[in-house]
Design a protein around this motif. Structure first.
Motif, PDB file in Angstrom:
ATOM      1  N   ARG A   1       0.841  -1.292   0.072  1.00  9.24           N
ATOM      2  CA  ARG A   1      -0.023  -0.115   0.103  1.00  9.24           C
ATOM      3  C   ARG A   1       0.834   1.382   0.108  1.00  9.24           C
ATOM      4  N   LYS A   2       1.897   1.292   0.982  1.00  7.14           N
ATOM      5  CA  LYS A   2       2.919   2.566   0.810  1.00  7.14           C
ATOM      6  C   LYS A   2       3.493   2.695  -0.518  1.00  7.14           C
ATOM      7  N   GLN A   3       3.905   1.702  -1.204  1.00  5.80           N
ATOM      8  CA  GLN A   3       4.452   1.884  -2.313  1.00  5.80           C
ATOM      9  C   GLN A   3       3.557   2.275  -3.333  1.00  5.80           C
ATOM     10  N   VAL A   4       2.210   1.610  -3.562  1.00  2.00           N
ATOM     11  CA  VAL A   4       1.490   2.250  -4.448  1.00  2.00           C
ATOM     12  C   VAL A   4       0.955   3.634  -4.157  1.00  2.00           C
ATOM     13  N   ASN A   5       0.771   3.988  -2.965  1.00  2.00           N
ATOM     14  CA  ASN A   5       0.246   5.440  -2.656  1.00  2.00           C
ATOM     15  C   ASN A   5       1.434   6.452  -3.174  1.00  2.00           C
TER      16      ASN A   5
ATOM     17  N   ALA B   1       0.902   9.303  -5.493  1.00  2.00           N
ATOM     18  CA  ALA B   1       1.420  10.692  -5.182  1.00  2.00           C
ATOM     19  C   ALA B   1       2.230  11.420  -6.087  1.00  2.00           C
ATOM     20  N   ARG B   2       3.348  10.606  -6.551  1.00  2.00           N
ATOM     21  CA  ARG B   2       4.151  11.173  -7.649  1.00  2.00           C
ATOM     22  C   ARG B   2       3.427  11.396  -9.025  1.00  2.00           C
ATOM     23  N   GLU B   3       2.348  10.491  -9.171  1.00  2.00           N
ATOM     24  CA  GLU B   3       1.581  10.930 -10.607  1.00  2.00           C
ATOM     25  C   GLU B   3       1.089  12.039 -10.560  1.00  2.00           C
ATOM     26  N   GLN B   4       0.269  12.294  -9.174  1.00  2.00           N
ATOM     27  CA  GLN B   4      -0.667  13.345  -9.204  1.00  2.00           C
ATOM     28  C   GLN B   4      -0.069  14.684  -9.080  1.00  2.00           C
ATOM     29  N   ALA B   5       1.146  14.614  -8.397  1.00  2.00           N
ATOM     30  CA  ALA B   5       2.202  15.840  -8.376  1.00  2.00           C
ATOM     31  C   ALA B   5       2.618  16.060  -9.603  1.00  2.00           C
ATOM     32  N   ALA B   6       3.057  15.259 -10.606  1.00  2.00           N
ATOM     33  CA  ALA B   6       3.278  15.494 -11.901  1.00  2.00           C
ATOM     34  C   ALA B   6       2.363  16.096 -12.805  1.00  2.00           C
ATOM     35  N   LYS B   7       1.026  15.386 -12.784  1.00  4.43           N
ATOM     36  CA  LYS B   7       0.059  15.924 -13.527  1.00  4.43           C
ATOM     37  C   LYS B   7      -0.186  17.372 -12.933  1.00  4.43           C
ATOM     38  N   ALA B   8      -0.365  17.740 -11.756  1.00  8.62           N
ATOM     39  CA  ALA B   8      -0.781  18.926 -11.212  1.00  8.62           C
ATOM     40  C   ALA B   8       0.170  20.047 -11.699  1.00  8.62           C
TER      41      ALA B   8
END
Length: 141
Positions: A54-58, A62-69
């Motif tokens: 879970r920690k790895q997937v989360n 989070a990296r994907e969301q930050a990049a998209k933002a």
């Protein structure tokens, strides 16, 4: 109470055994003969394994969301990333060993030695991974 018909699923409840761990014997990487060295491993249905995953997937999400933002391209995982994540999983579920010696001296289990163990004997990673992914190891006989 009426006795149920069909297969008893109590024998397939893997989480409790996965949380307790099972012992597997390491096989010689060249001859496939038993080595007398044993690992104690938690399974993929264990709380520990699931928490690490879970920690790895989360973190990845989070990296994907930050990049998209930022309007940036989502970075692809590198081979090093995948290897690191796999090792984190194996390290977390390795909760003991016995019968491991180096030059006639016992290589005693300590949680802080798990990384060293797999660095010295990387072939054991494959055997550990196979064992934790085989749910038959975590079912009642």
């Amino acid at each position: 109470m009426t006795k149920a018909q069909g297969f008893d699923f109590a024998n397939l409840e893997t989480a409790s055994i996965a949380n307790k761990g099972v012992e597997i014997e390491l096989m010689h990487p060249a001859t496939s003969q038993p080595t007398g060295g044993f690992l104690t491993l938690l399974g993929t249905d264990s709380d520990v394994y699931r928490s690490v995953l879970r920690k790895q997937v989360n973190a990845r999400m989070a990296r994907e969301q930050a990049a998209k933002a930022r309007g940036a391209k989502v970075p692809a995982d590198t081979m090093e990333d995948l290897e690191r994540m796999g090792l984190e999983q194996i390290h977390a579920v390795t909760v003991g060993w016995r019968g491991i010696s180096v030059g006639g001296v016992d290589f005693a289990y300590e949680p802080g030695r798990v990384a060293e163990f797999y660095e010295r004997w990387p072939w054991a990673i494959e055997q550990a991974r196979e064992a934790i992914n085989d749910r038959a190891n975590f079912t009642k006989a």
